[in-house]
Design an enzyme around this catalytic site. Structure first.
Site, PDB file in Angstrom:
ATOM      1  N   HIS A  58       9.006   5.785   4.715  1.00  0.00           N
ATOM      2  CA  HIS A  58       9.114   5.136   6.017  1.00  0.00           C
ATOM      3  C   HIS A  58      10.138   4.011   5.953  1.00  0.00           C
ATOM      4  CE1 HIS A  58       6.179   2.371   4.155  1.00  0.00           C
ATOM      5  NE2 HIS A  58       6.464   1.495   5.104  1.00  0.00           N
ATOM      6  N   HIS A  60      11.296   0.161   8.067  1.00  0.00           N
ATOM      7  CA  HIS A  60      11.060  -0.892   9.058  1.00  0.00           C
ATOM      8  C   HIS A  60      12.414  -1.500   9.379  1.00  0.00           C
ATOM      9  CE1 HIS A  60       6.736  -0.867   8.319  1.00  0.00           C
ATOM     10  NE2 HIS A  60       6.965  -1.023   7.031  1.00  0.00           N
ATOM     11  N   TYR A 146      17.205  -1.057  -1.385  1.00  0.00           N
ATOM     12  CA  TYR A 146      17.314  -0.503  -0.027  1.00  0.00           C
ATOM     13  C   TYR A 146      16.767  -1.477   1.007  1.00  0.00           C
ATOM     14  CZ  TYR A 146      17.576   3.466  -3.178  1.00  0.00           C
ATOM     15  OH  TYR A 146      17.909   4.308  -4.209  1.00  0.00           O
TER      16      TYR A 146
END
Length: 164
Positions: A58, A60, A146
């Site tokens: 996932h 954000h 990342y």
């Protein structure tokens, strides 16, 4: 009660976007494809990424929309589309997705929150940057590549040992 998205031109939004398979590491494995998807969409439909973290399953991000456009749904849909189009078809696909000619990579929905004020903005940046530690991928944020955390350090907004 039906949920309606709140679109506001020039507003800043927090998003969570998940893969359908939450045990996957596809976003990290295909990080260059994901970066390319973001670049492609930003060229055609500009927006500013204030902060972001990519985790294996996932991501954000905190984004500010341009003053003349608020359609964040289109941008997220296109990011998902470009990413999905450029990776091999290895995922399992449900019958309902097959009927709609959809891939089985992403969850259909995403979480969105319109930032209310400076404190809300700051809290979401902190949440984004702390996520790799929260999920126990690293013990120090500097070790998670990342993330926009490194840009914040380079710009002097955060110290390299922040979050330890």
């Amino acid at each position: 009660m039906q949920y309606r998205r709140h679109y506001q031109k020039g507003a800043t939004y927090f998003f969570t976007i998940n893969l359908a398979d939450r045990s996957s590491d596809l976003l990290i494995k295909e990080i260059e494809t994901l970066r390319h998807a973001f670049q492609t969409v930003k060229q055609k439909h500009p927006f500013h990424i204030d902060a972001i973290v990519i985790l294996p399953d996932h991501l954000h991000m905190l984004c500010t929309m341009p003053n003349n456009d608020a359609d964040f749904s289109k941008r997220i849909k296109l990011i998902k589309y470009y990413f999905s189009y450029h990776i091999a078809k290895t995922e399992s696909i449900s019958n309902s997705r097959l009927k709609k000619s959809e891939r089985g990579i992403w969850q259909r929905r995403f979480w969105e929150h319109c930032i209310r004020d400076e404190a809300d903005y700051r809290a979401h940046i902190d949440y984004i940057h702390m996520n790799p530690i929260k999920h126990e991928y690293v013990k120090q944020l500097k070790d998670w590549q990342y993330s926009s955390f490194h840009r914040f350090v380079k710009d002097g907004l955060l110290p390299i040992d922040w979050g330890c």
